[in-house]
Design a protein around this motif. Sequence first.
Motif, PDB file in Angstrom:
ATOM      1  N   GLU A   1      81.313 -31.415 -79.718  1.00 49.07           N
ATOM      2  CA  GLU A   1      80.983 -32.578 -78.904  1.00 49.07           C
ATOM      3  C   GLU A   1      79.570 -32.440 -78.369  1.00 49.07           C
ATOM      4  O   GLU A   1      79.084 -31.327 -78.176  1.00 49.07           O
ATOM      5  N   THR A   2      78.925 -33.556 -78.107  1.00 46.73           N
ATOM      6  CA  THR A   2      77.628 -33.542 -77.445  1.00 46.73           C
ATOM      7  C   THR A   2      77.793 -34.093 -76.036  1.00 46.73           C
ATOM      8  O   THR A   2      78.834 -34.655 -75.684  1.00 46.73           O
ATOM      9  N   GLU A   3      76.738 -33.954 -75.234  1.00 40.79           N
ATOM     10  CA  GLU A   3      76.782 -34.470 -73.865  1.00 40.79           C
ATOM     11  C   GLU A   3      76.632 -35.978 -73.814  1.00 40.79           C
ATOM     12  O   GLU A   3      76.808 -36.577 -72.755  1.00 40.79           O
ATOM     13  N   THR A   4      76.272 -36.596 -74.938  1.00 44.46           N
ATOM     14  CA  THR A   4      76.122 -38.051 -75.009  1.00 44.46           C
ATOM     15  C   THR A   4      77.089 -38.586 -76.065  1.00 44.46           C
ATOM     16  O   THR A   4      76.697 -38.823 -77.210  1.00 44.46           O
ATOM     17  N   PRO A   5      78.352 -38.750 -75.713  1.00 43.92           N
ATOM     18  CA  PRO A   5      79.344 -39.185 -76.696  1.00 43.92           C
ATOM     19  C   PRO A   5      79.083 -40.563 -77.275  1.00 43.92           C
ATOM     20  O   PRO A   5      79.591 -40.882 -78.353  1.00 43.92           O
ATOM     21  N   THR A   6      78.290 -41.389 -76.592  1.00 40.74           N
ATOM     22  CA  THR A   6      77.987 -42.705 -77.150  1.00 40.74           C
ATOM     23  C   THR A   6      77.009 -42.608 -78.311  1.00 40.74           C
ATOM     24  O   THR A   6      76.918 -43.513 -79.133  1.00 40.74           O
TER      25      THR A   6
END
Length: 307
Positions: free
Chosen positions: A177-182
């Motif tokens: 996962e990244t810190e910007t899921p969008t």
Amino acid sequence: MDDSDALLRLRRGLRDLAGGDRGAGAGPAPVATVVARGRRIRHLRRSLAAGAATLLVAGGSVLVVRGEDAPAPPSGPTAGPVTPTRPYDGKYAPQPPSGAHDPLDTGPRRPAEGVRYRYDLSAVCDLRYAVFGGRVWELADGGSSVAVRWADDRMRGFMSWTDGVRSRSEPDTAVFETETPTALPALRFRPLAGPAPECLGAEPERRYGDAPAATLGPERPERNVRYPYDMTKECGTRYAVFAGRLWRAQSEGRTETHVDWANELPLAAFMTLTSERTAVLEWPAGAEETPRTTTYSPVEARSGDCG
């Protein structure tokens, strides 16, 4: 004095100013100011060129545009610890992402199940493979939906894993996962069947560490966006720090029944800001389980039952 003599004296004066041992800071104020400003601009341009990356997503594909002047990061020693500037609520402080020239974050050699660790996906295999927890993993969909061009030698984020036997899903699953899921949806990996691909041999140096990511989400989250959030076990999970504020669970006791108290590691969950005064925590659930949620409201301080 003719024009040639004046020009000669002007050149000599400029040469003496440039070659003197006083330094830029000791020259006339306008010259020192211009030199300092030029240095700041050059430093800013180099920083932007080295770290700039534009991440675009369309139709499930990922595009990272590479800056032409971005230098190839050399392998080097692990960077020292960085003190987080945000408040945190628990035993483990949030871990900062790796720097441009740091070894790749890899997490521990033996990670705990259901715990997020800082992890860098390497550019050399185009997101198709990952080395995590002493195993090699491959992208669950074979990489057909992901096309990447890189601005750096890594994609920074988090990795966690779930035991397939216990969760009744086959096989084991590792989630990036990244810190910007969008910007980038979660990527799911499965254990690789067969020998490790040759591209992994070209990865930069990796560093291992047992510290969990302990991420708290962004300081200014967007509403109705589901962010990776690592929930602490202190105070029976009644309190959470999110968006730079302290929150308290509206209904006590409901969350605690789902907490794994076998260790003190934070739990990989998700937090969503639904309004200015409401945040919803979502707990991991198996394929056949009902999602678990707890609603929080902001408070000024902890009450006496949890000091």
